[in-house]
Design an enzyme around this catalytic site. Structure first.
Site: not given
Ligand SMILES: Cc1cc2nc3c(=O)[nH]c(=O)nc-3n(C[C@H](O)[C@H](O)[C@H](O)COP(=O)(O)OP(=O)(O)OC[C@H]3O[C@@H](n4cnc5c(N)ncnc54)[C@H](O)[C@@H]3O)c2cc1C
Length: 508
Positions: A14, A52, A80, A335, A348
């Site tokens: 989430g 961003a 932006k 990710l 994003i």
């Molecule tokens: C340093 C940095 C800067 C960034 N800056 C940008 C930016 O400026 N612009 C941009 O577009 N993107 C940016 N990103 C990328 C962006 O943060 C991600 O693409 C975005 O937040 C999506 O993350 P996610 O949902 O894939 O993962 P996460 O936010 O890590 O979410 C993972 C989810 O999975 C759940 N989960 C994991 N394991 C389990 C389990 N075993 N059981 C139940 N739930 C679980 C977690 O609780 C969480 O809800 C950046 C990334 C980094 C590292």
């Protein structure tokens, strides 16, 4: 309705990816026959960065019927207009990568070719002087683009900065309102169907099992299903993108927010500065082979413009992508599917792109390999195109003041990028591949901004009347300037937009 239709979709995670997928799928699939369950773990939490964006997010918002002012108010967002790059080509230099085009083409000749020709003849300002977005950004001003194509304001293009936590909350509100079921809990196991290797169900720590036809893995870097269960494999791009760590910290600031992200190159990476309504987002991205974690953190804290508002948070990653974004009945988004580092705020967008392609190639329970293969082919192209554009920033430098920059400047780059660079270096030619995310104006901004001036220009630019061109360039530049001077200050525009949202909420 066919017996083969997907009935149960399980979204694992989430964060931004999970809730973006949930909000879009529940809105665009048949709610009568499809159930969507999202599982997230408060104990694990989210990555908590990602503030961003780039302009295509506007289309995602429209697809979901999101009111833009409400969105900006709810996420404490700002607008932006591009990214200001400091110290990238050489220490002491800066340039702006704006959203939207530069100038106007003449008789089929690209604007940048005309600019290159004129620049060879007389001293000209930065090409950003012919960008509506860059001109407004330099004055700290913002207005929405004008629909009338005759006005320079029609060329303004924008995206958003927002608070990542508030963004996920906002999307969660939409998704739950439309019928997505949310389960809180930690997934501890997943069961595979032995006959076809597909995921059947996941099990939470409290023993609850959740079965599904299609699983969307949004579990972040760990890739719980796509890697943890299916062992899909990861293509490592760190030879071209050596940054593998980040430290993030919010800080206080006062005054008008800048309508742009700033990226300042450091000795072994770069530092971001993202203005939100209520705070500044900051972070440093660096190569751990060239800079120790403690030194990176100290460098970040020493370069904040205001007081730090929280403890710095350290993150690790490896640039690359999952070999198959879609494997069996698991589609990875966010990710869990790959990461190119945040220099041009592409992550994003890659989530959005994955959702749109999944909808276009949505499977049924038979999982026709043709659909899956096409999805994987398209996602590979999108990732590689974005990767090449990011690598360009590291390669196109004259910096020789650290081991890190010496490595980047002299490294081999992917053939696809090398070909582009050679075409550019001869006569400033650029060709946009079919679905390429960053267009000609973006490449031109970075190439010229970082000092890669081509040896010549297209002969067609010489055929244009030189007085007409000189006059048109001067008039165009002035029209952007005048337009920008009449726009509201960015902070005032936001305050007005948010006041209207509050006003309509009070009236309701
Ligand atoms: C340093 C940095 C800067 C960034 N800056 C940008 C930016 O400026 N612009 C941009 O577009 N993107 C940016 N990103 C990328 C962006 O943060 C991600 O693409 C975005 O937040 C999506 O993350 P996610 O949902 O894939 O993962 P996460 O936010 O890590 O979410 C993972 C989810 O999975 C759940 N989960 C994991 N394991 C389990 C389990 N075993 N059981 C139940 N739930 C679980 C977690 O609780 C969480 O809800 C950046 C990334 C980094 C590292």
């Amino acid at each position: 309705m066919s017996e083969h239709n997907i009935h149960e979709i399980v979204i694992v995670g989430g964060g931004t990816a999970g809730w973006m997928a949930a909000a879009a799928l529940v809105r665009l699939l048949d709610r009568g026959s499809t159930n969507i369950t999202l599982i997230e773990s408060d104990e694990i939490g989210t990555v908590g960065v990602g503030e961003a964006t780039i302009p295509p997010l506007i289309a995602y918002n429209r697809m979901l019927g999101i009111n833009e002012d409400e969105f900006v108010a709810a996420t404490r967002g700002t607008f932006k207009l591009g990214i200001e790059f400091v110290d990238w080509g050489a220490v002491g230099e800066r340039y702006f990568h704006p959203f939207g085009p530069h100038g106007q083409d003449f008789h089929g000749v690209h604007f940048h070719q005309i600019y290159l020709r004129e620049r060879a003849r007389r001293k000209l300002g930065d090409i950003g002087d012919w960008s509506m977005s860059a001109t407004a950004a330099a004055l700290g001003r913002y207005a929405r683009p004008a629909p009338d194509a005759a006005l320079p304001l029609s060329q303004l293009a924008y995206a958003f900065h927002f608070d990542a936590g508030l963004y996920a909350r906002f999307l969660r509100g939409l998704a739950e309102r439309d019928g997505v079921r949310r389960l809180e809990g930690k997934i501890v196991d997943a069961k595979l169907d032995e006959s076809n290797g597909q995921v059947e169900e996941v099990t939470l720590a409290d023993g609850t099992s959740v079965a599904g036809d299609l699983f969307i893995d949004c579990s972040g870097f760990r890739g719980l299903l796509i890697e943890g269960k299916l062992g899909t494999g990861y293509e490592d791009w760190s030879q071209w993108l050596p940054c593998d760590r980040a430290v993030a910290v919010p800080s206080a600031y006062a005054g008008q927010p800048d309508p742009f992200t700033r990226s300042t190159a450091r000795s072994a990476g770069w530092q971001w500065r993202i203005p939100l309504q209520h705070r500044m987002g900051n972070g440093i991205v660096y190569s751990s082979s060239h800079l120790a974690d403690a030194d990176a953190e100290a460098l970040l804290l020493a370069n904040l413009e205001g007081e730090a508002l929280a403890e710095p948070r350290r993150l690790s990653f490896k640039a690359g992508r999952r070999r198959l974004a879609w494997n069996g009945n698991v589609v990875s988004l966010g990710l869990s599917s790959g990461f190119i580092e945040p220099l041009e705020s592409t992550s994003i967008h890659l989530i959005q792109s994955g959702i749109v392609k999944l909808l276009a190639l949505f499977p049924d329970k038979r999982f026709n390999p043709v659909e899956r293969d096409e999805y994987n082919r398209q996602m590979k192209d999108v990732y590689e195109d974005a990767r090449d554009f990011i690598i360009l920033h590291y390669k196109a430098t004259r910096r020789d003041d650290s081991e890190f920059w010496n490595y980047c400047r002299t490294m081999d780059v992917p053939d696809s990028l090398q070909r582009k660079l050679e075409l550019w270096q001869a006569k400033g030619r650029l060709f946009r591949e079919q679905h390429e995310l960053f267009g000609t104006a973006s490449w031109v901004a970075v190439l010229l901004g970082q000092g890669m001036v081509p040896q010549g220009h297209e002969p067609a630019a010489d055929a244009l009347d030189k007085d007409m061109i000189a006059d048109a360039l001067d008039k165009m530049r002035l029209s952007y300037q005048r337009m920008a001077e009449h726009m509201p200050m960015h902070g005032d525009f936001i305050a007005n937009a948010c006041a209207q949202v509050e006003g309509s909420a009070d009236a309701a």
